[in-house]
Design a protein around this motif. Structure first.
Motif, PDB file in Angstrom:
ATOM      1  N   ASP A 100      -4.251  12.378   2.450  1.00  0.00           N
ATOM      2  CA  ASP A 100      -5.347  11.478   2.082  1.00  0.00           C
ATOM      3  C   ASP A 100      -4.820  10.134   1.596  1.00  0.00           C
ATOM      4  N   ALA A 101      -3.699  10.162   0.859  1.00  0.00           N
ATOM      5  CA  ALA A 101      -3.138   8.922   0.322  1.00  0.00           C
ATOM      6  C   ALA A 101      -2.606   8.010   1.430  1.00  0.00           C
ATOM      7  N   PHE A 102      -2.058   8.607   2.481  1.00  0.00           N
ATOM      8  CA  PHE A 102      -1.462   7.814   3.550  1.00  0.00           C
ATOM      9  C   PHE A 102      -2.391   7.611   4.750  1.00  0.00           C
ATOM     10  N   GLU A 109       1.681   6.531  -6.996  1.00  0.00           N
ATOM     11  CA  GLU A 109       0.578   7.395  -7.436  1.00  0.00           C
ATOM     12  C   GLU A 109       0.928   8.870  -7.215  1.00  0.00           C
ATOM     13  N   LEU A 110       1.518   9.173  -6.075  1.00  0.00           N
ATOM     14  CA  LEU A 110       1.847  10.557  -5.765  1.00  0.00           C
ATOM     15  C   LEU A 110       2.953  11.109  -6.653  1.00  0.00           C
ATOM     16  N   ALA A 131       0.830  -1.213   0.000  1.00  0.00           N
ATOM     17  CA  ALA A 131       0.000   0.000   0.000  1.00  0.00           C
ATOM     18  C   ALA A 131       0.856   1.252   0.000  1.00  0.00           C
ATOM     19  N   ARG A 154       2.270   1.659  -3.512  1.00  0.00           N
ATOM     20  CA  ARG A 154       1.243   2.153  -4.439  1.00  0.00           C
ATOM     21  C   ARG A 154       0.997   3.646  -4.228  1.00  0.00           C
ATOM     22  N   ALA A 155       0.891   4.053  -2.972  1.00  0.00           N
ATOM     23  CA  ALA A 155       0.639   5.466  -2.675  1.00  0.00           C
ATOM     24  C   ALA A 155       1.798   6.329  -3.166  1.00  0.00           C
ATOM     25  N   GLU A 156       3.032   5.889  -2.921  1.00  0.00           N
ATOM     26  CA  GLU A 156       4.199   6.656  -3.379  1.00  0.00           C
ATOM     27  C   GLU A 156       4.220   6.762  -4.897  1.00  0.00           C
ATOM     28  N   ARG A 213      -3.509  16.090  -0.362  1.00  0.00           N
ATOM     29  CA  ARG A 213      -3.546  14.854  -1.165  1.00  0.00           C
ATOM     30  C   ARG A 213      -2.615  13.792  -0.586  1.00  0.00           C
TER      31      ARG A 213
END
Length: 154
Positions: A93-95, A29-30, A22, A25-27, A90
């Motif tokens: 929110d992602a983390f 996407e950011l 996770a 994926r977040a990294e 943002r």
């Protein structure tokens, strides 16, 4: 008893692997994310990247030609500050989901109860942009620019 411990450890490893995935994926996407903000006077457009860096700056409709330096500087700073604040939100929110405790682990084996982020420590006053105090900072920035300009001319 030993089988129960091995089962719990397997659950913990699975949760850790899911958390790592996770985060990755977040990294990812950011890294591809940016925010574009237009100043309130519609004179400047600023694009901000995932680490708060300014990755684009455009002067809109030739308005900069009729603006004084302090006004133009204030427009740029306002748009950049708002862009950085939006990007910070943002990232938060992602983390956010990673801050939650791992539900499938028993309390006595909750090796990672959830990641804890001190967002104020990470982003500082950037999170305050867009709140009621932001207008005061904008006015202060304008005044500071005018004082500097006056000092150069006088």
């Amino acid at each position: 008893m030993e089988d129960e411990i091995l089962t719990r450890l397997a659950q913990a490893k699975a949760q850790m692997d899911a958390t790592r995935a996770a985060v990755a994926r977040a990294e990812q996407e950011l890294r591809r994310t940016s925010v574009t903000v237009v100043s309130r006077d519609r004179a400047v457009e600023v694009t901000v990247g995932p680490q708060g860096e300014i990755s684009g700056l455009q002067f809109l409709d030739g308005k900069y030609r009729t603006m004084g330096a302090p006004h133009l500087a204030a427009s740029i700073l306002e748009a950049a500050g708002e862009g950085r604040a939006q990007m910070a939100r943002r990232v938060m929110d992602a983390f956010q989901p990673l801050e939650e405790p791992l539900p499938s682990l028993p309390e006595d084996l909750a090796l990672v109860p959830g990641l804890e982020f001190d967002w104020k420590d990470v982003f500082g006053s950037m999170l305050d942009i867009g709140n009621t105090g932001a207008q005061d900072r904008s006015a202060t920035a304008k005044l500071r620019d005018e004082i500097v300009e006056d000092g150069e001319n006088g």
